[in-house]
Each structure stands twice: as C-alpha cells, then as structure tokens.
Write a protein that holds these residues in place. Structure first.
Motif, short mmCIF file in Angstrom:
data_model
loop_
_atom_site.label_atom_id
_atom_site.label_comp_id
_atom_site.label_asym_id
_atom_site.label_seq_id
_atom_site.Cartn_x
_atom_site.Cartn_y
_atom_site.Cartn_z
N SER A 2 34.86 -77.90 124.70
CA SER A 2 32.99 -78.68 124.75
C SER A 2 32.84 -78.82 122.99
O SER A 2 31.69 -79.81 122.46
CB SER A 2 32.32 -77.58 124.89
N VAL A 3 32.99 -77.88 121.88
CA VAL A 3 32.95 -78.39 120.55
C VAL A 3 33.16 -79.46 120.31
O VAL A 3 32.52 -80.52 119.23
CB VAL A 3 33.04 -76.76 119.32
N ALA A 4 34.92 -79.65 120.45
CA ALA A 4 35.74 -81.03 119.77
C ALA A 4 35.28 -81.91 120.25
O ALA A 4 34.88 -83.02 119.44
CB ALA A 4 36.33 -80.54 120.58
N GLU A 5 34.40 -82.13 121.47
CA GLU A 5 34.11 -82.88 122.03
C GLU A 5 32.83 -83.30 121.46
O GLU A 5 32.53 -84.89 121.29
CB GLU A 5 33.76 -83.02 123.92
N THR A 6 31.69 -82.95 120.92
CA THR A 6 30.61 -83.05 120.53
C THR A 6 30.49 -83.25 119.09
O THR A 6 29.79 -83.97 117.96
CB THR A 6 29.61 -81.40 120.60
N PHE A 7 31.45 -82.96 118.00
CA PHE A 7 31.48 -82.57 117.32
C PHE A 7 32.39 -84.15 116.92
O PHE A 7 32.52 -84.90 115.17
CB PHE A 7 32.81 -81.82 116.53
N ARG A 8 32.89 -85.11 117.40
CA ARG A 8 33.34 -85.81 118.01
C ARG A 8 32.66 -87.07 117.41
O ARG A 8 32.87 -87.98 116.68
CB ARG A 8 34.65 -86.52 118.63
N GLU A 9 31.47 -86.79 118.16
CA GLU A 9 30.37 -87.45 118.42
C GLU A 9 29.73 -87.76 117.33
O GLU A 9 29.65 -88.73 117.06
CB GLU A 9 29.52 -87.00 119.97
N PHE A 10 29.85 -86.51 116.34
CA PHE A 10 28.69 -85.99 115.28
C PHE A 10 30.03 -87.31 114.78
O PHE A 10 29.14 -87.66 113.77
CB PHE A 10 28.84 -84.68 114.78
N ASP A 11 31.41 -87.58 114.30
CA ASP A 11 31.93 -87.99 113.25
C ASP A 11 31.66 -89.41 113.88
O ASP A 11 31.32 -89.80 112.22
CB ASP A 11 33.21 -87.45 113.87
N GLY A 12 31.80 -89.99 114.57
CA GLY A 12 30.95 -91.35 114.86
C GLY A 12 29.86 -91.81 114.48
O GLY A 12 30.08 -92.96 113.51
N ALA A 13 28.68 -90.81 114.48
CA ALA A 13 27.65 -91.20 114.36
C ALA A 13 27.55 -91.28 113.10
O ALA A 13 26.62 -91.97 112.04
CB ALA A 13 27.00 -90.59 114.95
N ALA A 14 28.29 -89.90 112.35
CA ALA A 14 28.33 -89.90 110.80
C ALA A 14 28.91 -91.09 109.33
O ALA A 14 28.05 -91.38 108.50
CB ALA A 14 28.61 -88.67 110.74
N ALA A 15 29.44 -92.08 111.01
CA ALA A 15 30.55 -93.31 109.56
C ALA A 15 29.35 -93.79 109.64
O ALA A 15 29.90 -94.19 109.05
CB ALA A 15 31.48 -92.95 110.32
N ARG A 16 28.77 -94.21 111.02
CA ARG A 16 27.44 -95.11 110.61
C ARG A 16 26.28 -94.85 109.91
O ARG A 16 25.57 -95.63 110.14
CB ARG A 16 27.36 -95.24 112.09
N MET A 17 25.92 -93.54 109.34
CA MET A 17 25.09 -93.33 107.65
C MET A 17 24.25 -94.30 107.61
O MET A 17 22.83 -94.51 107.29
CB MET A 17 25.02 -92.24 107.69
N ALA A 18 25.11 -94.95 107.02
CA ALA A 18 24.76 -96.37 105.94
C ALA A 18 24.33 -96.81 106.14
O ALA A 18 23.07 -97.45 105.68
CB ALA A 18 26.28 -96.42 105.07
N GLN A 19 23.87 -97.60 107.65
CA GLN A 19 23.53 -98.50 108.23
C GLN A 19 22.60 -97.88 108.31
O GLN A 19 21.03 -98.62 108.47
CB GLN A 19 24.32 -99.31 109.31
N ALA A 20 22.23 -97.10 109.49
CA ALA A 20 20.90 -95.83 109.82
C ALA A 20 19.83 -95.73 108.49
O ALA A 20 18.69 -96.09 108.86
CB ALA A 20 21.36 -95.12 110.54
N ALA A 21 20.45 -95.38 107.54
CA ALA A 21 19.68 -95.64 106.45
C ALA A 21 18.57 -95.78 105.61
O ALA A 21 17.68 -95.98 105.27
CB ALA A 21 20.56 -94.68 104.88
N ASP A 22 18.94 -97.23 106.24
CA ASP A 22 18.48 -98.56 105.86
C ASP A 22 16.88 -98.53 106.56
O ASP A 22 16.26 -98.86 105.97
CB ASP A 22 18.63 -99.52 105.62
N LEU A 23 17.41 -98.38 107.84
CA LEU A 23 16.13 -98.32 108.36
C LEU A 23 14.75 -97.38 107.96
O LEU A 23 13.38 -97.81 108.12
CB LEU A 23 16.73 -97.70 110.33
#
Length: 263
Positions: free
Chosen positions: A196-217
C-alpha cells in the motif's frame, strides 16, 4: 469511488494508504483546477476549500483527510487501522494530529524554498536551516513514540503509521531523514516495503520528478500556493514574513476559502 488527490499531498497519501490497506478500489484524479482557487466546476462543488483529498463514494462526498480516514475505517472496518483500546486510539490520533499540523508545515516550508524558489541567498539558507532543525525535533518526538516497536501501534501496522509515512518519506526525499540505522530509519525502510505504501510512494516519486516544470506555474501566478493557518505560522515564525508579503504583492499565494484570493 473517486478520490480527488495530488500525489505530492501528504494528506492524500495518507488516505490512499488506508484505502489500499483495506483493499478498497478507487479512481484517483488530479482536479484540473487544483491550485487555482477557482470556485466553479466539480472540484469546488465537492470541496469549497478546493483542497485535496476529496472522497466521493456514491452520494457521500467528504473532504478533510482525517474525516475521510474516519469514514474509511467505519465503512470498511477490516482490516482495522485503529487499535481497540481507547488509550491506543488516542495515541494514534495524537500522532496523526502532530503530523498533519507541525510536521506538514515544516515539510511544506522546506518545499517552498526547494521547489518554488520563494527565497534566495541568506534568507533561503536561514529558512532551510530552521526547517532542518525543526525536522530533527519532530523526528525525535516520533522516535520516542515508536520506541523499539515494529509499528507505531505496536505489533500491527495501523492508523499512526499511515499518517507518519508520507511526512517522514518527504523528509527523506529532502535529505532530512532520520539517522541511518536508527529505529525510525528502520521503520521507514520497513514501511516503504508494504504494498500500500510502496505504490503510494512510487506515485510521489513520479510527481516529484516533474516539480521543476510545475513550479513555474506557482511562481508566475498560473497557480497559487495555499497558505493554510499552520503553513502561514511556520513561514512567519521562521523569519519568512517577506516571502508572504512578496506572494501577496505578486499574487502567487492564496488563503483558504472563503475569500481565498488576497485582496
């Protein structure tokens, strides 16, 4: 069943872990208007605060992660996340409360500097240092509650573990994890292996890797970071009042509903 969420939201992660522990199927959706504060559309109709998570289960619509967790526990009682005794239940809820307020605020403040570049130079260094020092205090408090037990509830994974997991994992992501080999570090290694946690953390890691783009907004006004009460308190008491003033001036921050947009 629909869950409005964002993979980086520690509150949403807590709910997803609980649902997955209980084997409850759900569809996760990031609202198109997330971060805008707009009061039109399905997301605002479900939660006028326009915060995640929001759980929609047929004709039941709920927001506020603790309320959702209570609903999930009562709607799907097996396997239980709360222990039986009143004292143990209070212990779990108190652990969650500190994580949802003090710990979330420190993590959020560190992210304001790391991801959203709210401060630079000496101010950024000072805010990061304050966040790091406060993280150590909170982790020491959690370590005392964990002791030498396998889980925060003792022998079984439970409510408090679901609440702590997203907060501590974000600290680890920031490089502010507990000392290597400590009971709290071993707990983190153990908890991240649960499906349950591993799947949730994988989703976190994927979103964190895209934060450089999202931060500009969030630095141009396309999105506005929400300064909830404990977050605003953290920024001010940690010496970042000028960050708040700049956000008000540039309209890159917002406050909770009602009248969430700065005047």
């Amino acid at each position: 069943m629909l869950l409005y969420e964002h993979p980086l939201s520690s509150y949403a992660q807590k709910v997803k872990i609980a649902l997955r522990e209980k084997g409850v199927p759900f569809t996760a959706e990031l609202p198109l208007t997330f971060g805008t504060g707009r009061q039109d559309g399905a997301f605002a109709a479900a939660n006028p605060r326009t915060e995640v998570p929001v759980l929609i289960d047929d004709d039941v619509t709920l927001f506020e992660s603790t309320v959702i967790l209570e609903y999930v526990e009562e709607r799907w009682p097996e396997p239980p996340l709360l222990p039986r005794s009143p004292a143990a239940r209070a212990f779990a809820r108190l652990t969650e409360e500190v994580c949802d307020t003090q710990y979330e605020a420190v993590n959020w403040g560190f992210g304001e500097i790391l991801w959203f570049r709210r401060a630079t130079g000496a101010l950024a260094d000072r805010l990061r240092a304050r966040a790091a020092a406060q993280t150590r205090v909170l982790q020491d408090w959690l370590a005392g509650r964990l002791g030498e037990a396998e889980w925060f509830g003792g022998a079984r994974f439970g409510w408090a573990d679901a609440a702590v997991a997203p907060m501590l994992n974000r600290s680890v992501h920031y490089g502010l994890g507990p000392p290597e080999g400590s009971p709290l570090a071993r707990w983190h290694a153990r908890v991240r292996e649960r499906p349950s946690v591993a799947e949730t953390f994988r989703e976190f890691d994927g979103a964190a890797a895209r934060m450089a783009q999202a931060a500009d907004l969030y630095t141009t006004g396309g999105r506005r970071r929400e300064y909830r009460d404990h977050r605003l308190e953290w920024m001010i008491k940690s010496g970042g009042v000028e960050v708040v003033l700049a956000g008000l001036r540039d309209r890159t921050i917002r406050f909770p509903w009602p009248e969430g947009e700065p005047g």
